[in-house]
Design a protein around this motif. Structure first.
Motif, PDB file in Angstrom:
ATOM      1  N   LEU A 100       0.816  -1.211   0.000  1.00  0.00           N
ATOM      2  CA  LEU A 100       0.000   0.000   0.000  1.00  0.00           C
ATOM      3  C   LEU A 100       0.855   1.268   0.000  1.00  0.00           C
ATOM      4  CD1 LEU A 100      -2.741  -1.070   2.578  1.00  0.00           C
ATOM      5  CD2 LEU A 100      -3.026  -0.785   0.114  1.00  0.00           C
ATOM      6  N   ALA A 101       1.994   1.201   0.673  1.00  0.00           N
ATOM      7  CA  ALA A 101       2.804   2.409   0.835  1.00  0.00           C
ATOM      8  C   ALA A 101       3.652   2.732  -0.383  1.00  0.00           C
ATOM      9  CB  ALA A 101       3.710   2.264   2.063  1.00  0.00           C
ATOM     10  N   THR A 102       4.087   1.731  -1.115  1.00  0.00           N
ATOM     11  CA  THR A 102       5.070   1.949  -2.177  1.00  0.00           C
ATOM     12  C   THR A 102       4.649   2.989  -3.211  1.00  0.00           C
ATOM     13  OG1 THR A 102       6.047  -0.244  -1.883  1.00  0.00           O
ATOM     14  CG2 THR A 102       6.380   0.838  -4.016  1.00  0.00           C
ATOM     15  N   PRO A 103       3.422   2.969  -3.732  1.00  0.00           N
ATOM     16  CA  PRO A 103       3.073   4.004  -4.725  1.00  0.00           C
ATOM     17  C   PRO A 103       3.183   5.425  -4.169  1.00  0.00           C
ATOM     18  CG  PRO A 103       1.498   2.205  -4.814  1.00  0.00           C
ATOM     19  CD  PRO A 103       2.327   1.972  -3.600  1.00  0.00           C
ATOM     20  N   LYS A 104       2.759   5.633  -2.941  1.00  0.00           N
ATOM     21  CA  LYS A 104       2.855   6.971  -2.341  1.00  0.00           C
ATOM     22  C   LYS A 104       4.313   7.363  -2.112  1.00  0.00           C
ATOM     23  CE  LYS A 104      -1.548   7.640  -2.203  1.00  0.00           C
ATOM     24  NZ  LYS A 104      -2.157   8.619  -3.132  1.00  0.00           N
ATOM     25  N   LEU A 105       5.126   6.404  -1.736  1.00  0.00           N
ATOM     26  CA  LEU A 105       6.539   6.694  -1.533  1.00  0.00           C
ATOM     27  C   LEU A 105       7.227   6.997  -2.862  1.00  0.00           C
ATOM     28  CD1 LEU A 105       7.380   3.947   1.117  1.00  0.00           C
ATOM     29  CD2 LEU A 105       6.910   6.377   1.518  1.00  0.00           C
ATOM     30  N   GLN A 106       6.811   6.328  -3.907  1.00  0.00           N
ATOM     31  CA  GLN A 106       7.362   6.617  -5.237  1.00  0.00           C
ATOM     32  C   GLN A 106       6.994   8.032  -5.676  1.00  0.00           C
ATOM     33  OE1 GLN A 106       5.624   3.261  -7.288  1.00  0.00           O
ATOM     34  NE2 GLN A 106       7.538   2.096  -7.242  1.00  0.00           N
ATOM     35  N   LEU A 118      11.135   3.526   4.027  1.00  0.00           N
ATOM     36  CA  LEU A 118      10.068   3.087   4.919  1.00  0.00           C
ATOM     37  C   LEU A 118      10.647   2.013   5.812  1.00  0.00           C
ATOM     38  CD1 LEU A 118       6.896   3.105   5.566  1.00  0.00           C
ATOM     39  CD2 LEU A 118       6.832   1.067   4.104  1.00  0.00           C
ATOM     40  N   ALA A 119      10.413   2.113   7.120  1.00  0.00           N
ATOM     41  CA  ALA A 119      11.011   1.158   8.052  1.00  0.00           C
ATOM     42  C   ALA A 119      10.111   0.940   9.250  1.00  0.00           C
ATOM     43  CB  ALA A 119      12.389   1.645   8.511  1.00  0.00           C
ATOM     44  N   VAL A 120      10.344  -0.171   9.931  1.00  0.00           N
ATOM     45  CA  VAL A 120       9.635  -0.512  11.166  1.00  0.00           C
ATOM     46  C   VAL A 120      10.660  -0.751  12.259  1.00  0.00           C
ATOM     47  CG1 VAL A 120       7.616  -1.478  10.006  1.00  0.00           C
ATOM     48  CG2 VAL A 120       9.557  -2.965  10.545  1.00  0.00           C
ATOM     49  N   LEU A 121      10.195  -0.728  13.494  1.00  0.00           N
ATOM     50  CA  LEU A 121      11.059  -0.943  14.644  1.00  0.00           C
ATOM     51  C   LEU A 121      11.095  -2.423  15.000  1.00  0.00           C
ATOM     52  CD1 LEU A 121      12.738   0.667  16.772  1.00  0.00           C
ATOM     53  CD2 LEU A 121      10.701   0.560  18.242  1.00  0.00           C
ATOM     54  N   LEU A 127      14.202  -1.761  10.679  1.00  0.00           N
ATOM     55  CA  LEU A 127      14.301  -2.660   9.534  1.00  0.00           C
ATOM     56  C   LEU A 127      13.737  -1.947   8.319  1.00  0.00           C
ATOM     57  CD1 LEU A 127      14.675  -5.476   8.180  1.00  0.00           C
ATOM     58  CD2 LEU A 127      12.358  -6.017   8.986  1.00  0.00           C
ATOM     59  N   TYR A 128      14.543  -1.836   7.266  1.00  0.00           N
ATOM     60  CA  TYR A 128      14.126  -1.126   6.060  1.00  0.00           C
ATOM     61  C   TYR A 128      13.266  -2.026   5.181  1.00  0.00           C
ATOM     62  CZ  TYR A 128      16.947   2.962   6.993  1.00  0.00           C
ATOM     63  OH  TYR A 128      17.442   4.118   7.543  1.00  0.00           O
ATOM     64  N   LEU A 129      12.049  -1.579   4.912  1.00  0.00           N
ATOM     65  CA  LEU A 129      11.099  -2.325   4.089  1.00  0.00           C
ATOM     66  C   LEU A 129      11.043  -1.806   2.659  1.00  0.00           C
ATOM     67  CD1 LEU A 129       8.075  -2.591   6.554  1.00  0.00           C
ATOM     68  CD2 LEU A 129       9.973  -4.193   6.253  1.00  0.00           C
ATOM     69  N   VAL A 130      11.242  -0.512   2.490  1.00  0.00           N
ATOM     70  CA  VAL A 130      11.259   0.109   1.158  1.00  0.00           C
ATOM     71  C   VAL A 130      12.415   1.107   1.143  1.00  0.00           C
ATOM     72  CG1 VAL A 130      10.031   1.559  -0.502  1.00  0.00           C
ATOM     73  CG2 VAL A 130       8.763  -0.117   0.857  1.00  0.00           C
ATOM     74  N   GLN A 260      -1.312  10.076   3.903  1.00  0.00           N
ATOM     75  CA  GLN A 260      -2.014   9.352   2.845  1.00  0.00           C
ATOM     76  C   GLN A 260      -1.872   7.836   3.017  1.00  0.00           C
ATOM     77  OE1 GLN A 260      -1.656  10.873  -1.254  1.00  0.00           O
ATOM     78  NE2 GLN A 260      -0.506  12.593  -0.406  1.00  0.00           N
ATOM     79  N   ILE A 261      -0.673   7.387   3.368  1.00  0.00           N
ATOM     80  CA  ILE A 261      -0.465   5.961   3.600  1.00  0.00           C
ATOM     81  C   ILE A 261      -1.293   5.494   4.790  1.00  0.00           C
ATOM     82  CG2 ILE A 261       1.241   4.207   4.232  1.00  0.00           C
ATOM     83  CD1 ILE A 261       3.321   5.995   2.769  1.00  0.00           C
ATOM     84  N   SER A 262      -1.346   6.303   5.835  1.00  0.00           N
ATOM     85  CA  SER A 262      -2.136   5.949   7.019  1.00  0.00           C
ATOM     86  C   SER A 262      -3.611   5.787   6.666  1.00  0.00           C
ATOM     87  CB  SER A 262      -1.964   7.018   8.099  1.00  0.00           C
ATOM     88  OG  SER A 262      -0.614   7.108   8.521  1.00  0.00           O
ATOM     89  N   ARG A 263      -4.114   6.655   5.803  1.00  0.00           N
ATOM     90  CA  ARG A 263      -5.518   6.529   5.383  1.00  0.00           C
ATOM     91  C   ARG A 263      -5.745   5.234   4.596  1.00  0.00           C
ATOM     92  NH1 ARG A 263      -5.074  12.218   4.949  1.00  0.00           N
ATOM     93  NH2 ARG A 263      -4.552  12.152   2.716  1.00  0.00           N
TER      94      ARG A 263
END
Length: 270
Positions: A100-106, A118-121, A127-130, A260-263
């Protein structure tokens, strides 16, 4: 049917059967010793690290090598093989968050021309996911799947700020050791006031704390419940981006992208 051929039954009092395969568990423990900080190991060191007899460790390593999960190097050491990398990449890309996040990040990377992450704890690391990297960034060795110290990154500090009472469980004095930039915080006590400010303002910055010449600004990604589940940032070379310019030009962009990603994840709050 002879008693010796009876299938395993649950224990007394409704205890569920134990389906643990000990040999597989030992193999997974061996794989878990390989990290970004130490990607190669000798069999003797593996045996000591996971508390296995050397012959057992040898058989496991030989099996993992034969199946493509480990590679044997000319130096005698072993490293993760292609099949491990394939599994890790598949796991990351299967996450709903990444999809879901990748298009907005692009879009964010395209509009700013800068590197987006994009990363999580996970524990005291992020940890880098994107990672959408431009060609002008200092930390070229970071990639999807990389782990970096949370206390030295904008995303890490952001996520630590939202841990509530669990901060002491996540970071220890050892979290501040290792290579860092010239402005890195060196203790929990030094970091704590900044985490309070991050939570109050809703975004975080990093000013040559991870590496010399690197700055970044991060914003939170929230799930449906409102909990912060990840963070995204824009990372830029400090020679081109003074801190005031980052706050003025890049902070609004990363905040908007994360909102936007949160929505998309179902969050309906402000």
């Amino acid at each position: 049917m002879p008693a010796s051929a009876s299938p395993a039954r649950s224990g007394t009092g409704g205890t569920p059967p134990d389906y643990r395969v000990e040999a597989l568990a030992k193999g997974l423990r061996v794989l878990s010793v390989f990290t970004e900080q130490r990607p190669t190991w000798r069999i003797t060191d593996i045996a000591a690290e996971v508390s296995l007899p050397l012959p057992t460790a040898y058989r496991i390593v030989m099996t993992l090598t034969a199946e493509g999960y480990l590679d044997h190097l000319p130096s005698g050491e072993y490293r993760p093989g292609v099949r491990v990398l394939t599994l890790g990449t598949a796991a990351l890309r299967s996450l709903d968050l990444v999809e879901l996040a990748t298009p907005k990040l692009q879009e964010l990377a395209s509009s700013t021309g800068e590197t987006v992450n994009l990363a999580v704890l996970t524990g005291d690391q992020v940890l880098y996911l994107v990672r959408l990297r431009n060609s002008d960034l200092v930390t070229a060795n970071i990639r999807v799947g990389s782990l970096l110290p949370a206390v030295h990154t904008s995303i890490g500090k952001l996520l630590l700020a939202y841990l509530d009472d669990d901060l002491e469980k996540a970071i220890t004095p050892q979290s501040f050791t290792g290579t860092a930039g010239p402005n890195a915080k060196r203790s929990v006590d030094e970091l704590r006031p900044e985490l309070a400010a991050i939570r109050a303002q809703g975004w975080a910055s990093q000013d040559e704390e991870l590496a010399y010449g690197l700055r970044s600004v991060a914003a939170p990604v929230r799930g449906e419940s409102g909990a912060v589940v990840a963070g995204a940032n824009l990372a830029v070379p400090s020679r081109d981006w003074p801190a005031a310019r980052i706050t003025r030009e890049l902070k609004p962009a990363v905040l908007d992208a994360c909102a936007q990603i949160s929505r998309l994840l179902g969050y309906r709050g402000r």
